[in-house]
Scaffold this motif. Structure first.
Motif, PDB file in Angstrom:
ATOM      1  N   GLY A 363      53.203  39.438  47.454  1.00 11.08           N
ATOM      2  CA  GLY A 363      52.400  38.230  47.320  1.00 11.08           C
ATOM      3  C   GLY A 363      51.005  38.425  47.859  1.00 11.08           C
ATOM      4  O   GLY A 363      50.655  39.404  48.475  1.00 11.08           O
ATOM      5  N   VAL A 364      50.172  37.438  47.627  1.00 12.95           N
ATOM      6  CA  VAL A 364      48.790  37.452  48.102  1.00 12.95           C
ATOM      7  C   VAL A 364      48.704  36.627  49.360  1.00 12.95           C
ATOM      8  O   VAL A 364      49.188  35.508  49.416  1.00 12.95           O
ATOM      9  N   ALA A 386      40.924  36.480  45.008  1.00 14.09           N
ATOM     10  CA  ALA A 386      41.678  37.477  45.769  1.00 14.09           C
ATOM     11  C   ALA A 386      43.029  37.657  45.114  1.00 14.09           C
ATOM     12  O   ALA A 386      43.681  36.681  44.730  1.00 14.09           O
ATOM     13  N   GLY A 387      43.458  38.904  44.983  1.00 14.10           N
ATOM     14  CA  GLY A 387      44.748  39.160  44.378  1.00 14.10           C
ATOM     15  C   GLY A 387      44.983  40.637  44.161  1.00 14.10           C
ATOM     16  O   GLY A 387      44.133  41.472  44.494  1.00 14.10           O
ATOM     17  N   PRO A 388      46.146  40.976  43.600  1.00 16.70           N
ATOM     18  CA  PRO A 388      46.462  42.390  43.376  1.00 16.70           C
ATOM     19  C   PRO A 388      45.516  43.021  42.362  1.00 16.70           C
ATOM     20  O   PRO A 388      45.092  42.378  41.396  1.00 16.70           O
ATOM     21  N   GLY A 389      45.163  44.268  42.624  1.00 15.75           N
ATOM     22  CA  GLY A 389      44.392  45.041  41.661  1.00 15.75           C
ATOM     23  C   GLY A 389      45.322  46.003  40.958  1.00 15.75           C
ATOM     24  O   GLY A 389      46.335  45.596  40.387  1.00 15.75           O
ATOM     25  N   ARG A 395      42.516  43.257  45.944  1.00 16.49           N
ATOM     26  CA  ARG A 395      41.103  43.144  45.604  1.00 16.49           C
ATOM     27  C   ARG A 395      40.582  41.775  46.035  1.00 16.49           C
ATOM     28  O   ARG A 395      41.159  40.733  45.705  1.00 16.49           O
ATOM     29  N   LEU A 396      39.474  41.799  46.784  1.00 12.04           N
ATOM     30  CA  LEU A 396      38.756  40.580  47.165  1.00 12.04           C
ATOM     31  C   LEU A 396      37.381  40.632  46.525  1.00 12.04           C
ATOM     32  O   LEU A 396      36.649  41.611  46.702  1.00 12.04           O
ATOM     33  N   ARG A 397      37.039  39.586  45.762  1.00 13.39           N
ATOM     34  CA  ARG A 397      35.771  39.580  45.024  1.00 13.39           C
ATOM     35  C   ARG A 397      35.057  38.255  45.250  1.00 13.39           C
ATOM     36  O   ARG A 397      35.652  37.183  45.133  1.00 13.39           O
ATOM     37  N   ALA A 398      33.787  38.352  45.603  1.00 15.08           N
ATOM     38  CA  ALA A 398      32.960  37.166  45.820  1.00 15.08           C
ATOM     39  C   ALA A 398      31.687  37.294  44.997  1.00 15.08           C
ATOM     40  O   ALA A 398      31.063  38.361  44.965  1.00 15.08           O
ATOM     41  N   THR A 399      31.322  36.222  44.326  1.00 13.36           N
ATOM     42  CA  THR A 399      30.086  36.192  43.534  1.00 13.36           C
ATOM     43  C   THR A 399      29.231  35.026  43.992  1.00 13.36           C
ATOM     44  O   THR A 399      29.735  33.929  44.250  1.00 13.36           O
TER      45      THR A 399
END
Length: 406
Positions: A363-364, A386-389, A395-399
């Motif tokens: 899980g995340v 945020a979640g599985p790559g 993977r955590l991604r912010a824009t």
């Protein structure tokens, strides 16, 4: 803005049910794992004390004297308890001289009541020296090593070598192996303990450095606050006192003084707000290098990619908060061995991405930290996902859109 999918939420609910029947194992730090490994390595003396007699018993064709063996095994049990206490004291940096003396007496008693192969019951002598070496200085360790070796050879020397050894060559090899083990194992233990103490000192130094940095930052903030508002508050107090004295005799001048007080108060408030805004601004480049150092100190290989022209100040501050939270999650919620941090600017948008391996579970972990990041970036039009790559990765991604693109 999305932080968890429906499937991930379902998995999270399932994982919350697991601890009731099967508690999760706490992830140990690199230093904790090294301490446990060091403790096992320092226990080589205990291993020697037991493996010799038990190995001889398994291979011996001679009848075993029950009484002497029973006494010997009881002695080994007491010796083991004392040696464990010596190892624990050595790892904690305390003394254990009574335990060393008591274990030495037990080892001597075992040697006196036993006879047989040097590499059987005789191994308790170098086993004792290996424990004593952990709490004695170098000179005392050398003396203990020589005494233990001599005592083992003298007390366990067979009356007739043919009773235990097939030929003289084997007898000579046993003596050479015994002396080599007796002279090397204690110093190997000292080296292992020295290595642990170096690591512990380095860890303590890092903690002290972090605490010093916090203290220095507090002092800097106190100095800045004093320099900013100290003069203004003194002037406000002085003018308020003048106005209080003039209120009955010269109301016009008293009103003018109070107007000046109001102006000083507004100016002081403006200066405080400016200072606080400056403290809230975070240097993204410095923050990324700091987070990289923290991860690598935790044994995680880290790759950093940053744009050469940097990111505008407001957006950089938001991404720096994301980097902090992402680093915390990597250290707390994974057993990562590598992590990649990248910051890019394209299409009027600044993007920060953190990818790490060592995901523990399916899980995340979308806790309050990620929710807080989403709320922090939302006013600027930013998003956090945020979640599985790829398999085994998170993977955590912010824009964040740049100011001119909003």
């Amino acid at each position: 803005m999305t932080t968890n999918t429906t499937e991930e939420q379902g998995t999270g609910r399932l994982r919350r049910l697991v601890p009731a029947a099967l508690p999760r194992r706490r992830t140990r730090s690199q230093v904790e794992r090294l301490r446990r490994l060091t403790a096992w390595m320092l226990g080589i003396g205990i291993f020697l004390a037991w493996v010799g007699p038990l190995g001889w018993f398994a291979n011996s064709t001679r009848p075993v004297p029950v009484l002497s063996w029973s006494l010997g095994l009881l002695g080994l049990a007491a010796f083991t308890v004392l040696q464990v206490r010596v190892i624990r004291a050595a790892l904690e940096g305390t003394t254990a001289h009574r335990e060393v003396a008591a274990s030495g007496a037990v080892a001597l008693a075992v040697l006196l009541v036993q006879d047989g192969h040097l590499l059987a019951w005789g191994l308790i002598a170098p086993a004792w020296a290996s424990g004593a070496a952990l709490v004695l200085n170098r000179s005392a360790t050398l003396a203990a090593t020589v005494v233990a070796t001599g005592a083992g050879l003298y007390l366990m020397w067979p009356d007739a070598w043919a009773a235990f050894y097939p030929d003289q060559e084997t007898f000579g090899g046993a003596i050479g192996g015994y002396v080599a083990a007796s002279l090397t194992v204690p110093w190997m233990n000292r080296f292992q303990l020295w290595f642990w103490e170096v690591v512990r000192a380095a860890e303590a130094g890092k903690a002290a450095q972090a605490q010093l940095a916090v203290t220095e930052e507090r002092l800097r903030f106190a100095r800045d606050l004093h320099d900013l508002v100290g003069h203004s508050l003194s002037a406000i107090a002085l003018k308020s006192e003048v106005a209080a004295k003039l209120v009955k005799s010269d109301t016009g001048r008293a009103a003018a003084e109070m107007d000046a007080v109001r102006g000083l108060a507004r100016e002081a408030l403006k200066e405080i707000r400016t200072a606080v805004r400056g403290y809230r601004t975070v240097d993204l480049e410095a923050e990324l290098h700091s987070m990289t150092a923290v991860l690598e100190a935790g044994g995680i290989r880290c790759a950093l990619e940053a744009p050469p022209d940097g990111v505008p100040e407001e957006e950089a501050t938001l991404l720096a908060w994301v980097a902090r939270e992402g680093t915390t999650n990597v250290l707390r919620h994974s057993s990562a061995t590598r992590c990649r941090i990248s910051v890019t600017v394209h299409g009027g948008t600044a993007v920060l991405e953190m990818v790490n391996d060592g995901v523990t579970g399916t899980g995340v972990r979308g806790g309050t930290g990620l929710i807080g990041l989403s709320e922090r970036l939302a006013p600027a039009g930013g998003t956090v996902t945020a979640g599985p790559g790829r398999p085994g990765e998170f993977r955590l991604r912010a824009t964040v859109p740049l100011e001119g693109a909003r």
